[in-house]
Structures are given as structure tokens and as C-alpha cells.
Design an enzyme around this catalytic site. Structure first.
Site: not given
Ligand code: GLN
Length: 487
Positions: A151, A175, A74
Site C-alpha cells: 500500500s 506494504s 506516507k
Molecule cells: N497487501 C496487504 C493487504 O492487502 C498488506 C497491506 C499492508 O501491509 N498495509 O492488506
């Protein structure tokens, strides 16, 4: 030629050891496939770097399953000399001067970095739409109407599209584990502190975890063995001894106590998901596990998401204060220090990020702290206490990982909403408590996969991995990736 690109890491390793194929051949195939990507997976393709690394790999290392294996990172992990953007304009031309520990460990084992993958900007978000390169698509939907989720969208799509056998992501709220559900993959985050976060761009450090996508539980276990353990460069990394998780799979799950939380399950209405989930519970029972419906305080569970938002936005606001255009990244002009910073941040961040910084800044204001930030911390404590209590009587929590398969882009956004307040956001409880948590594929809705999720006690990675391995063995979802005929 055999389909080497579509092997798991373990299978590819066997092919190397038996000298069927070389890393250079595989890397060339892999790069060719990556260049044809139509899902917007890559921020940067490490073409030159990967070829030159592969050229040096001649003698297979029998006891090193990572040797010559292509993978993706990532784009919020620092890679020395390789651009790292966090999928944000504010870091558009940033080239780090040091390696993240995760990358360093994989490099030492001669795994080959193929590409840096797209993310929701700075890892905030869950739709895979907010990065500066735009939407990342779900490989299972060639018409590009469905998301892969975020994400860690690019890393998930790379493994789901069959480009690489594994990819590294980060998980602050879900994420890795939520996109894994939408991509039909194993997505695992070990215990908080288990893996060094040195060189991972911080989003909300009290919740941030290194996590990864694989197509088998064994590959996830091998990564856990390699990446876990103390790193002097990350003061929060744990001293707890590391086990050889990949050798601890396949044991009996007889007598294992698994809790299914009624209040969360009831918030899921998708019949395909519920039917597939029930089927997996039956499989677990047939293997001797004791699967029970349990109740938790619904108010407390509904507080998971608002608590997550306050804590994560507050930490993010503070941690990203260094992105001011002065130290690194593009700088906008201005007559004063304030002007430069304001112009740079106004232009550099998308609306989603700005909205989160407003929430974070507001909850950190002196006059609001007690009511918002401190209250959220208390709430987090109550939630973790309740789950710890559950873990006194049960070894694992098991639930669908998402309310359904991947949503269409026009169905879902990152605005706050209580539509799927519980079913879509409960996974963050594992970040609050730092529990090891794993998503695995359990079914399909039409052509789109969805997953189940196991969460266990802290530092009990082997229990989570083993139960997942046993369940995977009973389902047709081992080494799943998008192919036309998949059903
Ligand atoms: N979907 C979650 C958010 O909007 C998780 C993000 C993550 O785990 N980096 O922050």
C-alpha cells in the site's frame, strides 16, 4: 551542477558538509522535480513548509546525516497543520492537530518533509490502485502499464523515481517490502514495537509496523538508529536498547546460517527471479554463509494469507469505527445519527474497504468468533511457533520478495485468490512474528527490477541489515533509481 537529487542520504550529507550545495538549493531542485511527477506520487506537496525549513539551515551538522535531507511521508502519518488523508475520501479534508512521533524525530534532526504520498486507501491493499487519487504508477514503466505495488505506493515511487533519497511507509502485511521489490529499493521494517506508531493511522495494530524505502542499506540502518526506541506516547513501543545500526555494517557473514524455505521457493516459477535468486545464494556462500534448503509444513504456510486476512480485517473494522463523519472528515447529511454515519461511510469508503469491513465484521460476530477470529489467532500462533523453531537453528530466512517483477494493472487485483497464495503473500509471516525483515534489489526482468528478502529473529536488526549490506556490495544495485539507460 552535480546530480544532487540522485545521491543517497549519506552522499548528500557529505556534499552538505563539504559545502558543495545548500539544503535550499537541493529542496528547490527537489520541488521542481516533484512538480513534474507523472506517477501520481503525491497527496500533498509541502512546498511552502519545505522552503521555509530549508532557508533556516545554514551550518551543516557533521554528525547528523539527516540535516537538510528531503524525504516523503506516507499520507497515513499525522502531520500537524498539513492535510493527512490516508488516501481516503472519508478523511478528504482532515488536518491533524498533532505530529506522528516518526515525523517529530525527523523534524528534530532537520530532515525536510517534501510531500505526503499516496497509498492504497487506509493502507489496505497491495496494488497502489485504491487510493482516492487513483492509480500510482511504477517509475520504471513510462507507459504506465505496471504497478509499483502498495500500500505504500507513493513513498516507494518517490524513492524509485529519484525524487528523494528516502521515504517512510507502513507495513502491515508487506506494504513496504513488496513494493520495494517492484521499485528496486531497500525496504526495511524493523521488529514490531521497535519504532513508535504514535500518529500512524492504525490499520491492524497487532501487525502494523513503521517501515521505510531507501537506496542503500546504510541509509536504512541510519533511519533505524534514529527512529527506534521507547516513546511514552506509544505504550506498545519497546524498552529494548537501541544500537547504532549504521556503524554495525560490513562485518563478516562467515558461518551465518540462512534458511531458504523449499515450499515457498517452489511456488515461484519466474525463471529470471529464480536465476537471480540462485546467484545471490552463491554470493552469500562465497562470503562464508551457510545457505540451506529447509522444509516447512505446506498447510501451515498456505494458511498465512487467510489468517492474515481474518486478523487484519477484524482489527481494521474495529479500529476504523471512529471514521463516522462526526469527529472529523466530510459529513453526509441524514435525519438520525445512524443515517449520518451510514451515508458518510457509504460515500467515504471504496469497495475494497467495504469488502474488508464486511469480512472483519463477519468474523467478529459473536456466533462466528470461535470459528473465524479465534481460529485465525490460533493459526497465527502455530505459524509463529514454526518460524521461531526455524530461528532456533537458522539466523535468517532468505527468499525472493515477490514472485516476479511488478505486475501489469490488468494482471492483478486485491480480490482474494489462490493464484499466488504462497509466493505473493508469505511476507506477512514477518508481521505475525514481528520479525525484522528487509527487501533489497537482486535483479531485473527486462526493464523492471525485483528483490530478495531477508527476515531475522526479533530485535536482531543488525543481522538483517549486515547480511543485506554485504550482499548489496557484491551486486550492481546500490543507489538504484529509474533512469532511461538503466538495465
Ligand atoms: N497487501 C496487504 C493487504 O492487502 C498488506 C497491506 C499492508 O501491509 N498495509 O492488506
Amino acid at each position: 551542477m552535480k546530480d544532487y537529487l540522485h545521491l543517497t542520504m549519506e552522499e548528500l550529507h557529505t556534499a552538505y558538509v563539504e559545502r558543495e550545495v545548500t539544503p535550499l538549493e537541493v529542496v528547490k531542485l527537489c520541488l521542481e522535480a516533484c512538480k513534474k511527477d507523472t506517477n501520481n506520487i503525491f497527496e500533498y506537496l509541502c512546498e511552502k513548509e519545505a522552503i521555509s525549513e530549508a532557508e533556516g539551515l545554514i551550518e551543516p551538522e557533521e554528525d547528523n546525516v539527516f540535516w537538510g535531507v528531503p524525504y516523503c511521508l506516507k499520507d497515513n502519518f499525522s502531520t500537524k497543520g498539513i492535510p493527512t488523508t490516508g488516501s481516503s475520501n472519508i478523511l478528504a479534508d482532515y488536518v491533524p492537530v498533532f505530529d506522528a512521533e516518526v515525523y517529530h524525530r525527523l523534524k528534530e534532526k532537520h530532515a525536510i518533509l517534501i510531500g505526503k504520498t499516496t497509498l492504497d486507501e487506509l493502507a489496505m491493499g497491495g496494488t497502489g490502485t485504491s487510493g482516492h487519487l487513483g492509480k500510482t504508477f511504477n517509475p520504471y514503466d513510462p507507459s504506465h502499464e505496471h504497478m509499483i505495488g502498495g500500500s505504500s505506493c507513493g513513498s516507494c515511487a518517490a524513492v524509485a523515481a529519484g525524487l528523494v533519497p528516502f521515504a517512510i511507509g507502513s507495513d502491515t502485511g508487506d506494504s513496504v517490502r513488496k513494493p520495494a521489490s517492484y521499485g528496486g529499493l531497500v525496504g526495511f521494517k524493523p521488529t514490531w514495537s521497535r519504532i513508535s506508531r504514535y500518529g500512524l493511522f492504525p490499520f491492524a495494530p497487532s501487525l502494523d509496523h513503521v517501515a521505510y524505502f531507501t537506496r542503500s542499506v546504510k541509509d536504512a540502518a541510519s533511519l533505524t538508529t534514529l527512529l527506534s526506541g521507547r516513546d511514552e506516547k506509544d505504550a506498545t513501543s519497546s524498552e529494548q536498547p537501541v544500537k547504532k545500526y549504521n556503524t554495525l555494517l560490513g562485518g563478516s557473514i562467515k558461518g551465518l546460517k540462512i534458511a531458504v524455505i523449499d515450499e515457498i521457493l517452489k511456488s515461484i516459477t519466474d525463471h529470471d527471479v529464480l536465476a537471480a535468486f540462485d546467484k545471490t545464494c552463491e554470493i552469500l556462500r562465497s562470503k562464508g554463509a551457510i545457505v540451506s534448503r529447509v522444509h516447512m509444513d505446506a498447510e501451515l504456510l498456505r494458511a498465512i494469507y487467510p489468517t492474515y486476512i481474518i486478523i487484519s480485517c477484524a482489527e481494521a473494522t474495529s479500529n476504523n469505527a471512529n471514521l463516522d463523519g462526526l469527529k472529523f472528515g466530510p459529513r453526509e447529511s441524514g435525519n438520525t445519527y445512524e443515517d449520518i454515519v451510514t451515508n458518510t461511510r457509504t460515500k467515504g469508503f471504496s469497495t475494497l474497504i467495504k469488502r474488508r469491513f464486511v469480512i472483519g465484521g463477519y468474523s467478529l460476530l459473536k456466533e462466528n468468533q470461535q470459528d473465524l477470529f479465534i481460529r485465525a489467532q490460533r493459526c497465527r500462533h502455530l505459524i509463529v511457533d514454526a518460524f521461531n523453531k526455524l530461528f532456533d537453528s537458522y539466523d535468517l530466512v532468505y527468499l525472493p520478495a515477490s514472485p516476479s517483477c511488478a505486475p501489469r494493472f490488468d494482471e492483478k487485483n486485491d480480490n482474494l485468490s489462490d493464484l499466488y497464495l504462497l509466493s505473493d503473500n508469505y511476507l506477512a509471516f514477518a508481521n505475525f512474528g514481528g520479525y525484522p525483515s528487509l527487501t533489497l534489489p537482486i535483479g531485473f526482468k527486462g526493464n523492471l527490477p525485483f528483490g530478495g528478502n531477508f527476515t531475522g529473529r526479533i530485535f536482531e536488526e543488525e543481522t538483517v541489515l549486515n547480511v543485506s549490506h554485504v550482499l548489496m556490495d557484491e551486486m550492481p544495485y546500490y543507489n538504484l533509481y529509474y533512469k532511461e539507460e538503466v538495465k
